[in-house]
Structures are given as C-alpha cells and as structure tokens.
Write a protein that holds these residues in place. Structure first.
Motif, PDB file in Angstrom:
ATOM      1  N   LEU A  41       0.832  -1.206   0.000  1.00  0.00           N
ATOM      2  CA  LEU A  41       0.000   0.000   0.000  1.00  0.00           C
ATOM      3  C   LEU A  41       0.867   1.258   0.000  1.00  0.00           C
ATOM      4  CD1 LEU A  41      -2.770  -1.086   2.532  1.00  0.00           C
ATOM      5  CD2 LEU A  41      -2.993  -0.890   0.040  1.00  0.00           C
ATOM      6  N   GLU A  92      -4.294   7.674   3.470  1.00  0.00           N
ATOM      7  CA  GLU A  92      -4.968   6.715   2.596  1.00  0.00           C
ATOM      8  C   GLU A  92      -4.407   5.309   2.798  1.00  0.00           C
ATOM      9  OE1 GLU A  92      -7.852   5.471  -0.063  1.00  0.00           O
ATOM     10  OE2 GLU A  92      -7.667   7.278   1.145  1.00  0.00           O
ATOM     11  N   ARG A 111      -6.836   2.295   3.963  1.00  0.00           N
ATOM     12  CA  ARG A 111      -6.935   1.065   3.178  1.00  0.00           C
ATOM     13  C   ARG A 111      -6.429  -0.144   3.969  1.00  0.00           C
ATOM     14  NH1 ARG A 111      -6.971   1.942  -3.017  1.00  0.00           N
ATOM     15  NH2 ARG A 111      -7.629   4.105  -3.135  1.00  0.00           N
ATOM     16  N   ARG A 158     -11.513  -1.615  -8.805  1.00  0.00           N
ATOM     17  CA  ARG A 158     -10.494  -0.632  -8.448  1.00  0.00           C
ATOM     18  C   ARG A 158      -9.943   0.029  -9.707  1.00  0.00           C
ATOM     19  NH1 ARG A 158      -5.689  -3.132  -5.397  1.00  0.00           N
ATOM     20  NH2 ARG A 158      -7.330  -3.531  -3.885  1.00  0.00           N
TER      21      ARG A 158
END
Length: 176
Positions: A66, A83, A87, A102
């Motif tokens: 991520l 973010e 996530r 996505r």
C-alpha cells in the motif's frame, strides 16, 4: 517430509493460478494472518508494476504494498499516508469487502475478489476488466443514441409482438 498448512495451501493456490487465472490475465496474492504475502507467484508481478525488482518472495506486507502504491500516486495526492492507513484498516479487517472494482493510476480497472482463510488471511484475485468496462460503456452510449433517435424521430416507429404494441414513439402515437 510432510508439507505444512501454508505450503499445501500455496501449492494448491499456485496450481490454480497457473492453470486458470494466468490464461485469463488474472493476478493473485495470498496473505497470512499477519498481512504478509506467504509467497509471490509469477503472475502476481503484473499488479506490482514498477515495484522494485529486489522485492522479497516472502515477508512482503500488505502495508509495504500500500505504501509503495501511495508513493506512485495510485491513491491520489491528498494525503497518501492517511490513505495507506485507511486502506490497511479496511483490508486487515475481517469485515473487508469480498469484492470491489479498483481504478488504477494507469487507467486500468481491476475486479478484486477476496476469499477469507481460516487463519485470518485471505486469497485475493485481481482481474483486469478494463476492456469489458469500455465495451459496457460503448454499449450504453450506443443504446442511448438509438433510444434518442427512435424516441425523437419524426417518423412513427412501433415495436410489436403477437399483435400487441411493446413500444411506440410519440410520432407514431400522434398519427394513430
């Protein structure tokens, strides 16, 4: 030597990926209960575009991935660290979504599906559905154009079956 739970799961998983998903341009990841990739399969590298070549086959965490994608700009520019945390919390939760579409930073659209494992980890598959979405959009536009043409035509148009009208446009209705 007897295979452990992860090794057995991995071998079954890899055989499945290589036999089916790879032919359909799908990508998969296998996470353990700590959010680490147990192993990476060749096809997984497609989603790790631009990921450093020296990425380890195991020990790579979900947070690592991520963070990498955030640095690439995949999550927008507002607050990448926030973010990543949002996530990560969502994906680490047992209530994580089983399916999502996505939009990638490169414009590709992935269909992401997650299947939970008894140990708290999950298997994720990523299917590139960009062309399917483009075709769906083109079909919607074509249908809308056709509908506008028929509904706004000065020529009366009707569609019927078995002596029953299923559709008539305004011009047809005004004529009869």
């Amino acid at each position: 030597r007897e295979l452990g739970e992860y090794e057995r799961s991995y071998l079954v998983f890899r055989a499945t990926i290589e036999a089916g998903f790879a032919r359909e341009s799908q990508i998969a990841g296998f996470l353990n209960e700590r959010g680490e990739f147990v192993r990476s399969v060749q096809v997984m590298e497609r989603i790790l575009h631009d990921y450093p070549a020296d990425t380890p086959q195991s020990g790579l965490t979900l947070r690592d991935m991520l963070t990498h994608f955030a640095r690439m700009g995949s999550f927008g520019q507002d607050n990448p660290d926030a973010e990543v945390e949002r996530r990560f919390a969502m994906l680490a939760s047992p209530d994580r979504p089983e399916r999502e579409e996505r939009l990638q930073s490169n414009g590709r659209i992935l269909d992401v599906r997650r299947t939970g494992l008894p140990n708290g980890g999950y298997v994720a598959t990523f299917t590139d559905i960009t062309e399917q979405k483009r075709a769906e959009r083109a079909l919607r536009i074509s249908e809308e154009n056709f509908r506008n043409l028929v509904e706004n035509s000065e020529i009366g148009i009707s569609i019927g079956r078995n002596a029953e009208f299923l559709f008539v446009n305004d011009s047809f209705a005004r004529t009869f």
